[in-house]
Design a protein around this motif. Structure first.
Motif, short mmCIF file in Angstrom:
data_model
loop_
_atom_site.label_atom_id
_atom_site.label_comp_id
_atom_site.label_asym_id
_atom_site.label_seq_id
_atom_site.Cartn_x
_atom_site.Cartn_y
_atom_site.Cartn_z
N GLN A 89 -0.25 -2.14 14.46
CA GLN A 89 0.44 -2.38 15.73
C GLN A 89 1.31 -1.20 16.12
O GLN A 89 1.57 -0.96 17.31
CB GLN A 89 1.28 -3.66 15.63
CG GLN A 89 0.44 -4.93 15.57
CD GLN A 89 1.22 -6.13 15.08
OE1 GLN A 89 2.39 -6.01 14.71
NE2 GLN A 89 0.58 -7.29 15.06
N CYS A 90 1.77 -0.45 15.12
CA CYS A 90 2.57 0.75 15.37
C CYS A 90 1.71 1.99 15.57
O CYS A 90 2.22 3.09 15.73
CB CYS A 90 3.54 0.98 14.22
SG CYS A 90 4.78 -0.32 14.00
N GLY A 91 0.40 1.80 15.53
CA GLY A 91 -0.51 2.93 15.71
C GLY A 91 -0.77 3.73 14.45
O GLY A 91 -1.32 4.83 14.52
N ASN A 92 -0.38 3.19 13.31
CA ASN A 92 -0.57 3.90 12.04
C ASN A 92 -1.91 3.56 11.40
O ASN A 92 -2.48 2.49 11.63
CB ASN A 92 0.53 3.52 11.04
CG ASN A 92 1.90 3.97 11.49
OD1 ASN A 92 2.04 4.94 12.22
ND2 ASN A 92 2.93 3.27 11.05
N ASN A 93 -2.40 4.46 10.58
CA ASN A 93 -3.51 4.17 9.69
C ASN A 93 -2.94 3.43 8.48
O ASN A 93 -1.73 3.38 8.29
CB ASN A 93 -4.20 5.45 9.25
CG ASN A 93 -4.63 6.30 10.44
OD1 ASN A 93 -5.64 6.01 11.07
ND2 ASN A 93 -3.87 7.35 10.75
N ALA A 94 -3.80 2.90 7.63
CA ALA A 94 -3.31 2.19 6.45
C ALA A 94 -4.31 2.26 5.31
O ALA A 94 -5.52 2.14 5.53
CB ALA A 94 -3.01 0.73 6.80
N ILE A 95 -3.78 2.46 4.11
CA ILE A 95 -4.56 2.39 2.88
C ILE A 95 -4.07 1.16 2.13
O ILE A 95 -2.88 1.07 1.79
CB ILE A 95 -4.37 3.65 2.03
CG1 ILE A 95 -4.85 4.88 2.81
CG2 ILE A 95 -5.09 3.53 0.70
CD1 ILE A 95 -4.36 6.20 2.23
N VAL A 96 -4.95 0.20 1.89
CA VAL A 96 -4.55 -1.09 1.32
C VAL A 96 -5.25 -1.27 -0.02
O VAL A 96 -6.48 -1.25 -0.08
CB VAL A 96 -4.94 -2.24 2.27
CG1 VAL A 96 -4.38 -3.57 1.76
CG2 VAL A 96 -4.45 -1.97 3.70
N THR A 97 -4.47 -1.44 -1.09
CA THR A 97 -5.07 -1.55 -2.42
C THR A 97 -4.68 -2.87 -3.07
O THR A 97 -3.51 -3.27 -3.08
CB THR A 97 -4.63 -0.39 -3.33
OG1 THR A 97 -3.20 -0.40 -3.46
CG2 THR A 97 -5.05 0.94 -2.74
N ALA A 98 -5.68 -3.54 -3.63
CA ALA A 98 -5.52 -4.81 -4.35
C ALA A 98 -6.82 -5.07 -5.08
O ALA A 98 -7.84 -4.44 -4.76
CB ALA A 98 -5.19 -5.95 -3.39
N PRO A 99 -6.88 -6.00 -6.01
CA PRO A 99 -8.17 -6.28 -6.65
C PRO A 99 -9.22 -6.74 -5.64
O PRO A 99 -10.37 -6.30 -5.71
CB PRO A 99 -7.82 -7.39 -7.65
CG PRO A 99 -6.39 -7.13 -8.00
CD PRO A 99 -5.76 -6.66 -6.72
N PHE A 100 -8.88 -7.63 -4.73
CA PHE A 100 -9.80 -8.13 -3.71
C PHE A 100 -11.09 -8.69 -4.33
O PHE A 100 -12.15 -8.64 -3.70
CB PHE A 100 -10.17 -7.03 -2.71
CG PHE A 100 -9.07 -6.67 -1.75
CD1 PHE A 100 -8.54 -7.60 -0.88
CD2 PHE A 100 -8.58 -5.37 -1.71
CE1 PHE A 100 -7.52 -7.27 0.01
CE2 PHE A 100 -7.56 -5.02 -0.81
CZ PHE A 100 -7.03 -5.98 0.05
N ILE A 101 -11.01 -9.23 -5.55
CA ILE A 101 -12.22 -9.72 -6.22
C ILE A 101 -12.83 -10.88 -5.43
O ILE A 101 -14.01 -10.84 -5.04
CB ILE A 101 -11.92 -10.17 -7.66
CG1 ILE A 101 -11.20 -9.06 -8.45
CG2 ILE A 101 -13.21 -10.60 -8.35
CD1 ILE A 101 -11.98 -7.79 -8.59
N ARG A 102 -12.05 -11.90 -5.18
CA ARG A 102 -12.56 -13.05 -4.41
C ARG A 102 -12.84 -12.66 -2.97
O ARG A 102 -13.85 -13.08 -2.38
CB ARG A 102 -11.53 -14.18 -4.43
CG ARG A 102 -11.26 -14.80 -5.79
CD ARG A 102 -10.27 -15.93 -5.63
NE ARG A 102 -9.97 -16.56 -6.91
CZ ARG A 102 -9.16 -17.60 -7.04
NH1 ARG A 102 -8.58 -18.13 -5.96
NH2 ARG A 102 -8.93 -18.11 -8.23
N GLU A 103 -11.96 -11.89 -2.41
CA GLU A 103 -12.05 -11.57 -0.99
C GLU A 103 -13.31 -10.76 -0.67
O GLU A 103 -14.01 -11.04 0.30
CB GLU A 103 -10.79 -10.81 -0.55
CG GLU A 103 -9.53 -11.65 -0.52
CD GLU A 103 -8.98 -11.99 -1.92
OE1 GLU A 103 -8.15 -12.91 -2.01
OE2 GLU A 103 -9.38 -11.32 -2.90
N PHE A 104 -13.58 -9.77 -1.50
CA PHE A 104 -14.74 -8.91 -1.23
C PHE A 104 -16.07 -9.61 -1.55
O PHE A 104 -17.13 -9.10 -1.18
CB PHE A 104 -14.64 -7.61 -2.03
CG PHE A 104 -13.72 -6.59 -1.40
CD1 PHE A 104 -12.95 -6.89 -0.30
CD2 PHE A 104 -13.63 -5.31 -1.93
CE1 PHE A 104 -12.10 -5.95 0.28
CE2 PHE A 104 -12.79 -4.34 -1.36
CZ PHE A 104 -12.03 -4.68 -0.26
N ALA A 105 -16.00 -10.74 -2.24
CA ALA A 105 -17.21 -11.51 -2.51
C ALA A 105 -17.53 -12.46 -1.35
O ALA A 105 -18.61 -13.05 -1.31
CB ALA A 105 -17.07 -12.30 -3.80
#
Length: 278
Positions: A165-181
């Motif tokens: 919303q502020c116009g920034n890029n973002a690098i987001v890190t987490a396991p994301f095991i369930r989410e990416f499945a």
């Protein structure tokens, strides 16, 4: 355990990643071989092998009667990647795969904010667990999995959305095991990013079991105690060949893979191209 790659190479790769991620700084003195051997729970001979590999790459300098030092003068050279369309890089991977190191390397190379789940939420999560009468390091109970974990990810994604919303890029890190499945979960995040004028790139960090074990053991985080207590049981629930069911980028952080920093820069080039310029 039978190892697919020599321990010295595993250690050298992790140290190299720490240098590229800025955890080890240019000119920093490294501990003695004996201290490093205790830190990594290996022999002095293995440490010396690892240091020799790093010295051959020019990343570590060793002089007679002097401590080894990190040699990374380019660390202070900072650039900023400015794509026309904001970019979100969502990085997932198993414990010890190197996802946080990849995020740090990308952040250092691009100047983009890095949003790491553990950094943003760990202390609040630990306090919440204690309030429930659970261990601060619990990541297996029903209470954590059903009540606390979803809130962790909600907080992480809110921070991502606020940056967009502020116009920034973002690098987001987490396991994301369930989410990416879950393809529907990913599609919803793609729609969220698109509605905020951004492009989402899914990144999965692959790492072989031996290298993961070496790194998890080395970082010695209290939340890993259960995993290390029975590594074989933990690994029985890990599918190292897992890949997200949508278009994604794979970063190979096994010893037999390419250098992580090189792969990171290739990813940045692709993101800049996707965003139509720097």
């Amino acid at each position: 355990m039978a190892r697919s790659e020599p321990l010295a190479q595993q250690i050298a790769r992790n140290v190299e990643n720490d240098i590229e991620a800025g955890r080890l700084r240019h000119g920093q003195r490294l501990p003695s071989s004996r201290d490093l051997a205790q830190e990594w729970n290996v022999s002095v001979f293995t440490i010396n092998e690892a240091m020799d590999l790093l010295a051959k790459k020019g990343l570590v300098v060793s002089k007679p009667r002097a401590a080894r030092t990190v040699n990374a003068p380019d660390q202070e050279v900072r650039g900023e990647v400015r794509p026309v369309a904001p970019q979100v890089v969502m990085i997932g991977g198993y414990a010890g795969s190197g996802k946080t190191e990849l995020g740090r390397i990308l952040a250092r190379e691009t100047g983009w904010p890095m949003l790491d789940k553990d950094t943003l939420t760990r202390f609040v999560v630990e306090a919440a667990l204690e309030m429930q009468g659970l261990s601060r390091n619990d990541r297996e109970s029903e209470t954590y999995l059903t009540k606390i974990r979803p809130a962790e990810y909600d907080s992480l994604l809110e921070a991502m959305a606020e940056n967009l919303q502020c116009g920034n890029n973002a690098i987001v890190t987490a396991p994301f095991i369930r989410e990416f499945a879950d393809e529907s979960w990913i599609r919803q995040r793609e729609l969220l990013c698109r509605n905020l004028g951004a492009q989402l790139t899914i990144v999965w960090v692959y790492c072989d079991a031996d290298t993961m074990h070496t790194y998890v053991r080395h970082r010695n985080a209290p939340r890993d105690a259960t995993k290390l207590a029975d590594w074989e049981t933990y690994m029985s629930g890990v599918n190292v060949e897992f890949r997200p069911p949508v278009q994604h980028v794979v970063i190979d952080n096994s010893v037999s893979g390419g250098v992580m920093a090189v792969q990171a820069r290739q990813l940045i080039d692709q993101l800049a191209l996707n965003g139509k310029g720097k």
